[in-house]
Scaffold this active site. Structure first.
Site, PDB file in Angstrom:
ATOM      1  N   ALA A 116       0.817  -1.206   0.000  1.00  0.00           N
ATOM      2  CA  ALA A 116       0.000   0.000   0.000  1.00  0.00           C
ATOM      3  C   ALA A 116       0.860   1.269   0.000  1.00  0.00           C
ATOM      4  O   ALA A 116       2.084   1.231   0.130  1.00  0.00           O
ATOM      5  CB  ALA A 116      -0.939  -0.009   1.204  1.00  0.00           C
ATOM      6  N   HIS A 117       0.170   2.388  -0.120  1.00  0.00           N
ATOM      7  CA  HIS A 117       0.823   3.693  -0.280  1.00  0.00           C
ATOM      8  C   HIS A 117       1.756   4.023   0.883  1.00  0.00           C
ATOM      9  O   HIS A 117       1.479   3.733   2.041  1.00  0.00           O
ATOM     10  CB  HIS A 117      -0.236   4.794  -0.416  1.00  0.00           C
ATOM     11  CG  HIS A 117      -1.126   4.939   0.782  1.00  0.00           C
ATOM     12  ND1 HIS A 117      -0.810   5.757   1.837  1.00  0.00           N
ATOM     13  CD2 HIS A 117      -2.313   4.373   1.098  1.00  0.00           C
ATOM     14  CE1 HIS A 117      -1.766   5.705   2.741  1.00  0.00           C
ATOM     15  NE2 HIS A 117      -2.689   4.850   2.320  1.00  0.00           N
ATOM     16  N   ASN A 118       2.891   4.612   0.503  1.00  0.00           N
ATOM     17  CA  ASN A 118       3.902   5.098   1.442  1.00  0.00           C
ATOM     18  C   ASN A 118       4.606   4.005   2.243  1.00  0.00           C
ATOM     19  O   ASN A 118       5.339   4.305   3.192  1.00  0.00           O
ATOM     20  CB  ASN A 118       3.307   6.127   2.419  1.00  0.00           C
ATOM     21  CG  ASN A 118       2.945   7.427   1.725  1.00  0.00           C
ATOM     22  OD1 ASN A 118       1.802   7.607   1.311  1.00  0.00           O
ATOM     23  ND2 ASN A 118       3.901   8.319   1.571  1.00  0.00           N
ATOM     24  N   SER A 119       4.414   2.745   1.886  1.00  0.00           N
ATOM     25  CA  SER A 119       5.208   1.698   2.521  1.00  0.00           C
ATOM     26  C   SER A 119       6.650   1.771   2.025  1.00  0.00           C
ATOM     27  O   SER A 119       6.920   2.195   0.897  1.00  0.00           O
ATOM     28  CB  SER A 119       4.620   0.318   2.235  1.00  0.00           C
ATOM     29  OG  SER A 119       3.436   0.121   2.966  1.00  0.00           O
ATOM     30  N   SER A 125       1.941   2.979   4.872  1.00  0.00           N
ATOM     31  CA  SER A 125       3.033   3.496   5.707  1.00  0.00           C
ATOM     32  C   SER A 125       3.680   2.448   6.590  1.00  0.00           C
ATOM     33  O   SER A 125       4.155   2.745   7.691  1.00  0.00           O
ATOM     34  CB  SER A 125       2.529   4.668   6.561  1.00  0.00           C
ATOM     35  OG  SER A 125       2.060   5.717   5.740  1.00  0.00           O
TER      36      SER A 125
END
Length: 332
Positions: A244-247, A264
């Site tokens: 997912a986003h910002n991982s 994240s």
């Protein structure tokens, strides 16, 4: 052309210890129980040694810590690590990749501003967008889309159906298997002020992928809300994985099939995520840690630690709980 090798040629390639011999030419590797007389197999654990005598394989690659004896016309090659040796044998018999009859297919759509490196191959019905840069020897198999301002490093291979969205930065020597999604919107919504719907949060970041990364079929790497979703050098990602986003993944991490990182999440170097494991958002799993298959991680994991279960905890503690529960149930 069909490949075949003598047992002496195989042993010379592996630099192992040949015990016994066989007159059969080896035409490929196979599992012990399914092998025929022209096959070589491998034994990396004592629990498989019992199948050697009944196997029709003419040869076996064996860990050198196992006590194994050759059989008439059946040879053994002892090596330090049978799994790694078999990987080398598989390379010997690996069939060639699909051939391109023309380097850039006439049905490919390539924007005038795109920069295409030397030796690139672009298959039928591919799309290469505005200001895209492909390094030398990049291969895009048919029906790949690479959107605007994306940069792909040299010797990267992208298989059919993969979509790489705008502004992604991809390293060299990567492999993306069929139908991978890189750079799609992260999953971000908030309740509207009137409480009657959801407000979509714009995802304006990108994805950065390092060198020698491999991503399996139908896996997704979402772009960041801002900044970047990052996958470090050498990471290996199985099929049907969600990132997912910002991982942020460190170097040489492994994620098995059906596992997922929520938004994240941070992984250190060398983290292993088992199949179907799920990691809660804003969680950090430090370097060298392992998450067992099917686990649910809801808090940070220390470096080098192995966790298991749902919610995940120290693997030894969880196994003790499972044993205690089983004993309790037997008494009921």
């Amino acid at each position: 052309m069909k490949k075949s090798y003598s047992i002496e040629e195989i042993n010379s390639y592996l630099n192992g210890e040949l015990i016994g011999t066989t007159t059969h030419l080896i035409e490929g590797p196979e599992q012990l129980q399914a092998a025929k007389s022209h096959h070589i197999s491998f034994i990396g654990s004592i629990k498989y040694a019992k199948y050697w005598a009944a196997s029709k394989a003419c040869a076996a690659i064996v860990n050198d810590n196992l006590t194994m004896e050759p059989i008439d016309n059946k040879a053994i090659i002892k090596v330090k690590n049978a799994d790694l040796a078999m990987a080398k044998v598989l390379e010997l018999f690996n069939p060639p990749a699909p051939e391109f009859t023309i380097d850039i297919h006439p049905t490919a759509v390539i924007h005038d501003t795109a920069i295409i490196g030397k030796g690139c191959k672009i298959g039928a019905n591919c799309y290469v967008g505005k200001d895209v840069e492909l390094g030398d020897n990049v291969i895009l198999y048919p029906n790949v889309c690479v959107f605007d301002e994306t940069v792909i490093g040299e010797n990267t291979v992208v298989w059919s159906g993969t979509v790489i969205r705008e502004r992604c930065i991809i390293g060299s020597h990567c492999i993306f298997h069929t139908n991978v999604s890189i750079g799609a919107d992260g999953f971000g919504y908030r309740p509207s002020e009137d409480g009657r719907g959801l407000v979509k949060i714009p995802q304006i970041g990108n994805v950065i992928i390092g060198h020698y990364v491999e991503i399996g079929a139908n896996s997704c790497v979402d772009r960041a809300k801002f900044s970047s979703t990052i996958i470090g050098d050498g990471c290996k990602i199985d099929n049907l994985v969600q990132i997912a986003h910002n991982s942020v993944m460190g170097r040489f991490c492994i994620m098995a099939g059906h596992s997922g990182l929520a938004g994240s999440v941070t992984l250190g170097d060398g983290v292993i995520i088992g199949g179907s494991a799920s990691i809660k958002d804003h969680t950090t799993i430090h370097s060298g840690a392992t998450v067992g298959a099917g686990s649910g991680v809801v808090g940070d994991v220390e470096a080098g630690k192995t966790v298991l279960g749902y919610p995940a905890q120290d693997a030894r503690d969880m196994l003790k709980q499972w044993v205690a529960m089983r004993q309790f149930m037997k008494k009921q």
